[in-house]
Design a protein around this motif. Structure first.
Motif, mmCIF file in Angstrom:
data_model
loop_
_atom_site.group_PDB
_atom_site.id
_atom_site.type_symbol
_atom_site.label_atom_id
_atom_site.label_comp_id
_atom_site.label_asym_id
_atom_site.label_seq_id
_atom_site.Cartn_x
_atom_site.Cartn_y
_atom_site.Cartn_z
ATOM 1 N N GLY A 294 -8.555 4.380 -0.334
ATOM 2 C CA GLY A 294 -9.882 4.902 -0.692
ATOM 3 C C GLY A 294 -10.982 3.911 -0.388
ATOM 4 N N ALA A 295 -10.602 2.689 -0.001
ATOM 5 C CA ALA A 295 -11.601 1.639 0.237
ATOM 6 C C ALA A 295 -11.770 1.354 1.724
ATOM 7 C CB ALA A 295 -11.194 0.364 -0.502
ATOM 8 N N GLU A 296 -11.388 2.306 2.559
ATOM 9 C CA GLU A 296 -11.525 2.115 4.010
ATOM 10 C C GLU A 296 -12.976 1.759 4.338
ATOM 11 O OE1 GLU A 296 -9.922 5.322 6.294
ATOM 12 O OE2 GLU A 296 -10.579 4.496 8.200
ATOM 13 N N ASN A 297 -13.122 0.667 5.101
ATOM 14 C CA ASN A 297 -14.473 0.171 5.387
ATOM 15 C C ASN A 297 -14.667 0.048 6.898
ATOM 16 O OD1 ASN A 297 -16.799 -1.306 5.736
ATOM 17 N ND2 ASN A 297 -16.288 -2.880 4.212
ATOM 18 N N PRO A 298 -15.527 0.897 7.490
ATOM 19 C CA PRO A 298 -15.697 0.888 8.943
ATOM 20 C C PRO A 298 -16.228 -0.450 9.467
ATOM 21 C CG PRO A 298 -17.298 2.348 7.880
ATOM 22 C CD PRO A 298 -16.361 1.892 6.812
ATOM 23 N N PRO B 240 0.828 -1.211 0.000
ATOM 24 C CA PRO B 240 0.000 0.000 0.000
ATOM 25 C C PRO B 240 0.862 1.260 0.000
ATOM 26 C CG PRO B 240 -0.665 -1.522 1.740
ATOM 27 C CD PRO B 240 0.630 -2.027 1.198
ATOM 28 N N SER B 241 0.527 2.191 -0.882
ATOM 29 C CA SER B 241 1.242 3.472 -0.908
ATOM 30 C C SER B 241 0.587 4.424 0.078
ATOM 31 C CB SER B 241 1.194 4.078 -2.311
ATOM 32 O OG SER B 241 1.493 5.454 -2.217
ATOM 33 N N ILE B 242 1.363 4.836 1.075
ATOM 34 C CA ILE B 242 0.792 5.701 2.116
ATOM 35 C C ILE B 242 0.534 7.118 1.616
ATOM 36 C CG2 ILE B 242 1.605 4.364 4.087
ATOM 37 C CD1 ILE B 242 3.940 6.303 4.361
ATOM 38 N N LEU B 243 0.901 7.371 0.362
ATOM 39 C CA LEU B 243 0.572 8.671 -0.233
ATOM 40 C C LEU B 243 -0.932 8.954 -0.139
ATOM 41 C CD1 LEU B 243 1.786 11.021 -1.886
ATOM 42 C CD2 LEU B 243 1.337 9.708 -3.955
ATOM 43 N N LYS C 111 -10.299 -2.202 8.943
ATOM 44 C CA LYS C 111 -10.581 -1.133 7.956
ATOM 45 C C LYS C 111 -10.290 -1.504 6.501
ATOM 46 C CE LYS C 111 -11.381 2.256 11.083
ATOM 47 N NZ LYS C 111 -11.545 1.432 12.278
ATOM 48 N N TYR C 112 -9.234 -2.297 6.265
ATOM 49 C CA TYR C 112 -8.849 -2.579 4.881
ATOM 50 C C TYR C 112 -8.936 -4.076 4.556
ATOM 51 C CZ TYR C 112 -7.382 2.226 5.313
ATOM 52 O OH TYR C 112 -7.389 3.582 5.543
ATOM 53 N N VAL D 220 -3.582 -1.324 7.806
ATOM 54 C CA VAL D 220 -3.411 -1.944 6.488
ATOM 55 C C VAL D 220 -2.538 -3.206 6.595
ATOM 56 C CG1 VAL D 220 -1.391 -0.717 5.495
ATOM 57 C CG2 VAL D 220 -3.422 -1.126 4.104
ATOM 58 N N ILE D 221 -1.590 -3.200 7.499
ATOM 59 C CA ILE D 221 -0.769 -4.405 7.689
ATOM 60 C C ILE D 221 -1.600 -5.493 8.381
ATOM 61 C CG2 ILE D 221 1.273 -5.353 8.886
ATOM 62 C CD1 ILE D 221 1.996 -3.645 6.388
ATOM 63 N N ALA D 222 -2.416 -5.085 9.350
ATOM 64 C CA ALA D 222 -3.292 -6.060 10.020
ATOM 65 C C ALA D 222 -4.308 -6.657 9.048
ATOM 66 C CB ALA D 222 -4.018 -5.396 11.196
ATOM 67 N N SER D 223 -4.584 -5.939 7.965
ATOM 68 C CA SER D 223 -5.515 -6.450 6.952
ATOM 69 C C SER D 223 -4.842 -7.387 5.963
ATOM 70 C CB SER D 223 -6.155 -5.281 6.191
ATOM 71 O OG SER D 223 -7.030 -4.579 7.032
ATOM 72 N N GLY D 224 -3.554 -7.598 6.121
ATOM 73 C CA GLY D 224 -2.893 -8.587 5.265
ATOM 74 C C GLY D 224 -1.956 -8.007 4.228
ATOM 75 N N ALA D 225 -1.766 -6.691 4.208
ATOM 76 C CA ALA D 225 -0.784 -6.128 3.278
ATOM 77 C C ALA D 225 0.625 -6.482 3.777
ATOM 78 C CB ALA D 225 -0.948 -4.617 3.181
ATOM 79 N N ASP D 226 1.603 -6.446 2.857
ATOM 80 C CA ASP D 226 2.934 -6.957 3.208
ATOM 81 C C ASP D 226 3.974 -5.876 3.457
ATOM 82 O OD1 ASP D 226 2.361 -9.884 2.553
ATOM 83 O OD2 ASP D 226 1.860 -8.920 0.652
ATOM 84 N N VAL D 227 3.944 -4.848 2.634
ATOM 85 C CA VAL D 227 5.049 -3.884 2.595
ATOM 86 C C VAL D 227 4.462 -2.469 2.603
ATOM 87 C CG1 VAL D 227 6.927 -3.027 1.106
ATOM 88 C CG2 VAL D 227 6.470 -5.470 1.215
#
Ligand code: DX5
Ligand code: ZN
Length: 232
Positions: free
Chosen positions: A206-210, A10-13, A215-216, A27-34
């Motif tokens: 942009g896909a943040e989901n409460p 995920p690009s934190i931009l 969230k991701y 985002v890392i807890a949602s399974g992203a790697d880097v």
């Protein structure tokens, strides 16, 4: 050589900078790697973002995931040691921004980081030929650098194919990263063209989901599903 596991970066931009640590944790807890970390200087690219202090803050916050520093600055050599010290895992730069590409690549590795070259949409790959032994990652830009939220440039698929062939025939262990306009509806095709590391900014943040615990979760799961369906 067998293809490496897919990495979602995920690009934190496109994250909310006012709560950056929490965004990265989610985002890392949602399974992203880097964590893809876009550094812009309002000189090499027409935008201004974040520097080594923010990288260091993320480490101090407790981020242990790999941090992929994408330098869109010119010149590059002065700032590289600062990022190595701040906890960068990967440091990539655009060849147009360094007078001595081979030297800059070596400097990154000497500082204990993984090194990489970034190719703008119109920049040919031939510059790689004599430095294949010095790169850990090849990053192809599928938009012109400077801003999130742009559309994927389709010609990049052909370029990915070419880069994949170069990597496979080199025998080196090199990641093939794609950056710009990556979405759930094109990530499968991008993998099939040869990528194994996928940067996505607006599509993820942009896909943040409460309703998701982290969230991701939904968007990361959708990416994984598409990647798993790719035929490579
Ligand atoms: C653009 C940056 C990208 C950008 C990607 O210069 O290098 O990392 O944030 O954003 P999206 O995924 O929104 O195209
Ligand atoms: Zn980037």
């Amino acid at each position: 050589m067998a293809r490496q596991t897919d990495l979602i970066a995920p690009s934190i931009l496109s994250a909310d900078f006012a709560r950056l640590g929490e965004e990265v944790d989610n985002v890392i807890a949602s399974g992203a790697d880097v964590v893809h970390f876009d550094v812009m200087d309002n000189h090499y690219v027409p935008n201004l973002t974040i520097g080594p202090l923010v990288c260091e803050s993320l480490r101090n916050h407790g981020v242990t995931a790999d941090i992929d520093v994408h330098l869109m600055v010119k010149p590059v050599d002065r700032i590289i040691p600062d990022f190595a010290k701040a906890g960068a895992t990967y440091i990539t730069f655009h060849p147009e921004a360094s007078e001595h590409v081979d030297r800059t690549l070596s400097m990154i590795r000497d500082l204990g980081c993984k090194s990489g070259l970034v190719f703008n949409p119109a920049t040919p790959l031939n510059l790689l030929v004599h430095v294949m032994d010095k790169v850990d990652v090849i990053l192809l830009m599928s938009v012109n650098p400077g801003f999130g939220g742009q559309s994927f440039i389709p010609e990049t698929l052909n370029k990915l194919n070419t880069a994949r062939k170069m990597i496979d025939s080199s025998g080196y262990d090199i990641r093939l990263e794609i950056d710009g306009g990556v979405k759930a509806n094109n990530i499968r095709q991008i993998k099939e063209a040869g990528a194994d590391m996928f940067v996505a900014g607006s599509a993820i943040f942009g896909a943040e989901n409460p309703d998701d615990p982290n969230k991701y979760d939904s968007i990361c799961a959708e990416f994984r599903k598409e990647l798993a369906a790719a035929e490579v």
